[in-house]
Design a protein around this motif. Sequence first.
Motif, mmCIF file in Angstrom:
data_model
loop_
_atom_site.group_PDB
_atom_site.id
_atom_site.type_symbol
_atom_site.label_atom_id
_atom_site.label_comp_id
_atom_site.label_asym_id
_atom_site.label_seq_id
_atom_site.Cartn_x
_atom_site.Cartn_y
_atom_site.Cartn_z
ATOM 1 N N UNK A 36 -33.723 -42.459 -22.754
ATOM 2 C CA UNK A 36 -33.821 -42.324 -21.300
ATOM 3 C C UNK A 36 -33.647 -40.873 -20.870
ATOM 4 N N UNK A 37 -32.717 -40.176 -21.473
ATOM 5 C CA UNK A 37 -32.494 -38.768 -21.137
ATOM 6 C C UNK A 37 -33.717 -37.941 -21.514
ATOM 7 N N UNK A 38 -34.320 -38.226 -22.649
ATOM 8 C CA UNK A 38 -35.503 -37.486 -23.074
ATOM 9 C C UNK A 38 -36.681 -37.735 -22.142
ATOM 10 N N UNK A 39 -36.874 -38.971 -21.727
ATOM 11 C CA UNK A 39 -37.975 -39.260 -20.807
ATOM 12 C C UNK A 39 -37.727 -38.648 -19.426
ATOM 13 N N UNK A 40 -36.481 -38.636 -18.970
ATOM 14 C CA UNK A 40 -36.175 -37.965 -17.707
ATOM 15 C C UNK A 40 -36.378 -36.456 -17.816
ATOM 16 N N UNK A 41 -36.096 -35.890 -18.978
ATOM 17 C CA UNK A 41 -36.337 -34.468 -19.199
ATOM 18 C C UNK A 41 -37.826 -34.149 -19.085
ATOM 19 N N UNK A 42 -38.661 -34.957 -19.736
ATOM 20 C CA UNK A 42 -40.103 -34.736 -19.640
ATOM 21 C C UNK A 42 -40.600 -34.893 -18.209
ATOM 22 N N UNK A 43 -40.071 -35.869 -17.494
ATOM 23 C CA UNK A 43 -40.470 -36.086 -16.110
ATOM 24 C C UNK A 43 -40.098 -34.884 -15.246
ATOM 25 N N UNK A 44 -38.890 -34.381 -15.409
ATOM 26 C CA UNK A 44 -38.473 -33.210 -14.623
ATOM 27 C C UNK A 44 -39.258 -31.965 -15.017
ATOM 28 N N UNK A 45 -39.558 -31.812 -16.297
ATOM 29 C CA UNK A 45 -40.322 -30.647 -16.738
ATOM 30 C C UNK A 45 -41.721 -30.652 -16.132
ATOM 31 N N UNK A 46 -42.404 -31.794 -16.179
ATOM 32 C CA UNK A 46 -43.738 -31.876 -15.598
ATOM 33 C C UNK A 46 -43.701 -31.711 -14.087
ATOM 34 N N UNK A 47 -42.702 -32.267 -13.455
ATOM 35 C CA UNK A 47 -42.579 -32.156 -12.006
ATOM 36 C C UNK A 47 -42.326 -30.706 -11.591
ATOM 37 N N UNK A 48 -41.420 -30.026 -12.276
ATOM 38 C CA UNK A 48 -41.123 -28.637 -11.929
ATOM 39 C C UNK A 48 -42.262 -27.689 -12.296
ATOM 40 N N UNK A 49 -42.981 -27.978 -13.364
ATOM 41 C CA UNK A 49 -44.117 -27.124 -13.715
ATOM 42 C C UNK A 49 -45.288 -27.336 -12.764
ATOM 43 N N UNK A 50 -45.400 -28.528 -12.193
ATOM 44 C CA UNK A 50 -46.467 -28.776 -11.224
ATOM 45 C C UNK A 50 -46.252 -27.976 -9.949
ATOM 46 N N UNK A 52 -44.468 -25.162 -9.785
ATOM 47 C CA UNK A 52 -44.128 -23.782 -10.167
ATOM 48 C C UNK A 52 -42.713 -23.409 -9.739
ATOM 49 N N UNK A 53 -41.809 -24.298 -10.017
ATOM 50 C CA UNK A 53 -40.419 -24.087 -9.631
ATOM 51 C C UNK A 53 -39.644 -23.478 -10.798
ATOM 52 N N UNK A 54 -38.387 -23.194 -10.558
ATOM 53 C CA UNK A 54 -37.536 -22.587 -11.566
ATOM 54 C C UNK A 54 -37.148 -23.621 -12.623
ATOM 55 N N UNK A 55 -37.045 -23.159 -13.850
ATOM 56 C CA UNK A 55 -36.662 -24.032 -14.953
ATOM 57 C C UNK A 55 -35.169 -23.978 -15.241
ATOM 58 N N UNK A 56 -34.414 -23.371 -14.364
ATOM 59 C CA UNK A 56 -32.976 -23.276 -14.567
ATOM 60 C C UNK A 56 -32.323 -24.653 -14.511
ATOM 61 N N UNK A 57 -32.820 -25.530 -13.654
ATOM 62 C CA UNK A 57 -32.256 -26.874 -13.546
ATOM 63 C C UNK A 57 -32.447 -27.666 -14.834
ATOM 64 N N UNK A 58 -33.520 -27.406 -15.557
ATOM 65 C CA UNK A 58 -33.762 -28.104 -16.819
ATOM 66 C C UNK A 58 -32.724 -27.696 -17.859
ATOM 67 N N UNK A 59 -32.339 -26.425 -17.866
ATOM 68 C CA UNK A 59 -31.291 -25.986 -18.799
ATOM 69 C C UNK A 59 -29.946 -26.630 -18.476
ATOM 70 N N UNK A 60 -29.639 -26.772 -17.205
ATOM 71 C CA UNK A 60 -28.402 -27.452 -16.805
ATOM 72 C C UNK A 60 -28.463 -28.919 -17.214
ATOM 73 N N UNK A 61 -29.618 -29.552 -17.019
ATOM 74 C CA UNK A 61 -29.785 -30.953 -17.410
ATOM 75 C C UNK A 61 -29.628 -31.129 -18.915
ATOM 76 N N UNK A 62 -30.216 -30.228 -19.698
ATOM 77 C CA UNK A 62 -30.079 -30.309 -21.156
ATOM 78 C C UNK A 62 -28.637 -30.098 -21.599
ATOM 79 N N UNK A 63 -27.907 -29.239 -20.906
ATOM 80 C CA UNK A 63 -26.495 -29.028 -21.230
ATOM 81 C C UNK A 63 -25.702 -30.309 -21.017
ATOM 82 N N UNK A 64 -25.926 -30.975 -19.896
ATOM 83 C CA UNK A 64 -25.231 -32.232 -19.648
ATOM 84 C C UNK A 64 -25.679 -33.331 -20.606
ATOM 85 N N UNK A 65 -26.944 -33.316 -21.010
ATOM 86 C CA UNK A 65 -27.440 -34.315 -21.951
ATOM 87 C C UNK A 65 -26.792 -34.143 -23.324
ATOM 88 N N UNK A 66 -26.625 -32.896 -23.756
ATOM 89 C CA UNK A 66 -25.978 -32.640 -25.045
ATOM 90 C C UNK A 66 -24.505 -33.054 -24.987
#
Length: 96
Positions: A36-50, A52-66
């Motif tokens: 579930x965490x991996x699929x939410x990561x992909x969803x957020x990555x595609x959403x933020x890349x669509x 053209x937003x900052x990818x800083x939130x993805x790093x915070x999300x990955x930190x909490x996932x780890x």
Amino acid sequence: MILFYLPLFFMIFSGLIVFFSLRKHLLLTLLSLEFLVLSLYFLMFYFLSFYDSSYYFILVFLTFAVCEGAMGLGVLVGMIRCHGNDHVSGLSILGW
């Protein structure tokens, strides 16, 4: 655009179905949570890349996932050391 996100929503719903249906082993429950965490990561990555937003939130999300994964493995190791197996039905505190 909705067809682009459809496989990701299918991944999330299949992960939820697996999470709610597996109640015997804690390891399988933790694996479904990581899916579930991996699929939410992909969803957020595609959403933020669509957008053209900052990818800083993805790093915070990955930190909490780890941290969530490490905490789950710690609970699993502690449960196996105390009870000898990872059967969730043998625990009276969780009440699953």
